[in-house]
Write a protein that holds these residues in place. Structure first.
Motif, mmCIF file in Angstrom:
data_model
loop_
_atom_site.group_PDB
_atom_site.id
_atom_site.type_symbol
_atom_site.label_atom_id
_atom_site.label_comp_id
_atom_site.label_asym_id
_atom_site.label_seq_id
_atom_site.Cartn_x
_atom_site.Cartn_y
_atom_site.Cartn_z
ATOM 1 N N GLU A 1 4.596 11.687 -8.429
ATOM 2 C CA GLU A 1 3.687 12.160 -9.480
ATOM 3 C C GLU A 1 2.616 11.100 -9.742
ATOM 4 O O GLU A 1 2.904 10.015 -10.239
ATOM 5 C CB GLU A 1 4.482 12.424 -10.768
ATOM 6 C CG GLU A 1 3.680 13.107 -11.853
ATOM 7 C CD GLU A 1 3.379 14.554 -11.538
ATOM 8 O OE1 GLU A 1 2.362 15.050 -12.058
ATOM 9 O OE2 GLU A 1 4.139 15.172 -10.785
ATOM 10 N N PRO A 2 1.367 11.407 -9.390
ATOM 11 C CA PRO A 2 0.297 10.430 -9.648
ATOM 12 C C PRO A 2 0.043 10.286 -11.148
ATOM 13 O O PRO A 2 0.107 11.263 -11.894
ATOM 14 C CB PRO A 2 -0.910 11.046 -8.933
ATOM 15 C CG PRO A 2 -0.623 12.515 -8.904
ATOM 16 C CD PRO A 2 0.865 12.651 -8.793
ATOM 17 N N LYS A 3 -0.211 9.087 -11.558
ATOM 18 C CA LYS A 3 -0.481 8.850 -12.975
ATOM 19 C C LYS A 3 -1.921 9.213 -13.291
ATOM 20 O O LYS A 3 -2.853 8.834 -12.584
ATOM 21 C CB LYS A 3 -0.214 7.383 -13.321
ATOM 22 C CG LYS A 3 1.256 7.012 -13.270
ATOM 23 C CD LYS A 3 1.467 5.580 -13.759
ATOM 24 C CE LYS A 3 2.949 5.227 -13.768
ATOM 25 N NZ LYS A 3 3.184 3.840 -14.248
ATOM 26 N N LEU A 4 -2.070 9.960 -14.360
ATOM 27 C CA LEU A 4 -3.407 10.358 -14.788
ATOM 28 C C LEU A 4 -4.032 9.250 -15.622
ATOM 29 O O LEU A 4 -3.347 8.566 -16.394
ATOM 30 C CB LEU A 4 -3.344 11.649 -15.617
ATOM 31 C CG LEU A 4 -2.773 12.892 -14.930
ATOM 32 C CD1 LEU A 4 -2.760 14.052 -15.914
ATOM 33 C CD2 LEU A 4 -3.586 13.249 -13.700
ATOM 34 N N THR A 5 -5.317 9.112 -15.472
ATOM 35 C CA THR A 5 -6.037 8.166 -16.324
ATOM 36 C C THR A 5 -6.119 8.741 -17.732
ATOM 37 O O THR A 5 -5.849 9.931 -17.955
ATOM 38 C CB THR A 5 -7.449 7.925 -15.780
ATOM 39 O OG1 THR A 5 -8.187 9.158 -15.854
ATOM 40 C CG2 THR A 5 -7.408 7.442 -14.337
ATOM 41 N N THR A 6 -6.493 7.907 -18.673
ATOM 42 C CA THR A 6 -6.641 8.370 -20.056
ATOM 43 C C THR A 6 -7.663 9.510 -20.130
ATOM 44 O O THR A 6 -7.459 10.500 -20.850
ATOM 45 C CB THR A 6 -7.099 7.211 -20.961
ATOM 46 O OG1 THR A 6 -6.146 6.150 -20.864
ATOM 47 C CG2 THR A 6 -7.218 7.663 -22.405
ATOM 48 N N GLN B 1 -6.011 12.673 -18.738
ATOM 49 C CA GLN B 1 -5.025 13.200 -19.678
ATOM 50 C C GLN B 1 -5.706 14.000 -20.790
ATOM 51 O O GLN B 1 -5.241 15.083 -21.177
ATOM 52 C CB GLN B 1 -4.209 12.057 -20.278
ATOM 53 C CG GLN B 1 -3.237 11.422 -19.294
ATOM 54 C CD GLN B 1 -2.542 10.198 -19.887
ATOM 55 O OE1 GLN B 1 -2.910 9.714 -20.960
ATOM 56 N NE2 GLN B 1 -1.550 9.682 -19.175
#
Length: 344
Positions: free
Chosen positions: A164-169, A172
């Motif tokens: 799961e790639p982390k979303l930037t602020t 999000q």
């Protein structure tokens, strides 16, 4: 008196008299063919050892149906849906067979939307996947043919670790705004849906609709338009929008006899092209099985098709191990055409 399926079969087979000269001939032919096959290397060693016996049995049971008249009687006493009720679902059968052969698998699943498909998801490296995918497809095809299931396509896929790639602020926030706006608009428009899934990474929006396949087909285009209108208000663009739908077989409780019967009817009728069934559902009170087909009500074959389907369901319900679980509860079978008209 009603009998269980295995007992009916055994009792009828025991009554069949097989001429000795034909039995000896079948044994000899089977053994000769078995010897020839043993000379050829194959990964299906177990299958080779069983070949002679299998040839004998099936040649006597089916190939000689015109010679031994009781055979037709035996076959007619084994209801098609009843035989499915006695076994595991097709996905479980395929999983067990493939694991017994040593394949490394993640899952086996069967689906009916958007098409009837068996998917086998394979674990391991790319080299392993490429070396076994064709063999697995052949094995699955043999299992389906043995069951008489002719409506499935077969997909062999490779398992991929979910990272799961982390979303930037910023992403999000984008996801939150779009999800809230589309969900709000769909609720305002009284559409029934489970989730709105927004992926800022791939620029995709998935809207999972509730209800039957009829509801899905009748509303998916309008839902996409409403979602596009809502998206335009967010100042975010470049997204693709898809309306999705879950399996058409409604299973509410594992222990519920209605859901068990529905899953059996679903597998049996959806898996054969001749029944032209597209959707199965049921309601508990009163117990009603709703079966939708792909034929139009004006089609001359619609009545005959509905009679064939209803006969299969009624034969299933008359089996001792099914009727005993119903405990005297009455039921209805309603069969619909493609244009949503009752045809039985």
């Amino acid at each position: 008196m009603k009998q269980d399926l295995p007992n009916v079969f055994k009792n009828e087979i025991d009554k069949i008299e097989v001429p000795e000269h034909k039995l000896n001939s079948a044994i000899k032919n089977g053994m000769e063919k078995g010897k020839k096959q043993k000379k050829r290397p194959s990964k299906n060693k177990k299958f080779l050892y069983l070949t002679a016996a299998a040839l004998l049995f099936f040649s006597l049971l089916f190939g000689s149906a015109f010679i031994f008249s009781p055979i037709g009687t035996v076959a007619s006493k084994i209801p098609y849906l009843g035989s499915i009720f006695e076994t595991k679902g097709i996905s479980a059968i395929i999983m067990d067979e493939l694991e017994e052969k040593g394949y490394s698998l993640n899952s086996v699943s069967d689906s009916y939307i958007p098409k009837k498909e068996i998917e086998v998801n394979v674990m391991g490296s790319n080299d392993y996947y490429n070396s076994v995918k064709n063999d697995i497809k052949e094995d699955v095809q043999q299992i389906l043919e043995a069951k008489g299931y002719d409506s499935y396509s077969i997909s062999i896929t490779k398992f991929k670790e979910s990272v799961e790639p982390k979303l930037t602020t910023k992403q999000q926030k984008e996801k939150s705004v779009i999800t809230e706006e589309i969900s709000h608009k769909l609720k305002q428009s009284n559409y029934k849906f489970n989730t709105v899934d927004v992926d800022p990474m791939s620029k995709e929006i998935f809207i999972n609709l509730k209800g039957s396949i009829t509801y899905y087909n009748g509303n998916k285009d309008e839902v996409k338009k409403v979602a596009e209108e809502a998206l335009n208000k967010t100042n975010y663009d470049g997204y693709g929008i898809q309306a999705t739908h879950s399996t058409p077989i409604v299973i509410k409780k594992v222990e519920d006899i209605g859901s068990k019967i529905t899953s059996v009817i679903g597998e049996g009728l959806l898996s054969k092209k001749k029944y032209k069934v597209t959707e199965i559902s049921y309601t508990e009170e009163p117990l009603t099985f709703n079966i939708k087909t792909s034929v139009n009500s004006s089609d001359p074959s619609a009545k005959t098709l509905s009679q064939s389907i209803e006969k299969e369901v009624n034969q299933l319900m008359e089996l001792k191990n099914v009727s005993s679980k119903l405990e005297g509860k009455s039921y209805k079978v309603i069969i619909y055409s493609k244009d949503d008209k009752k045809i039985n």
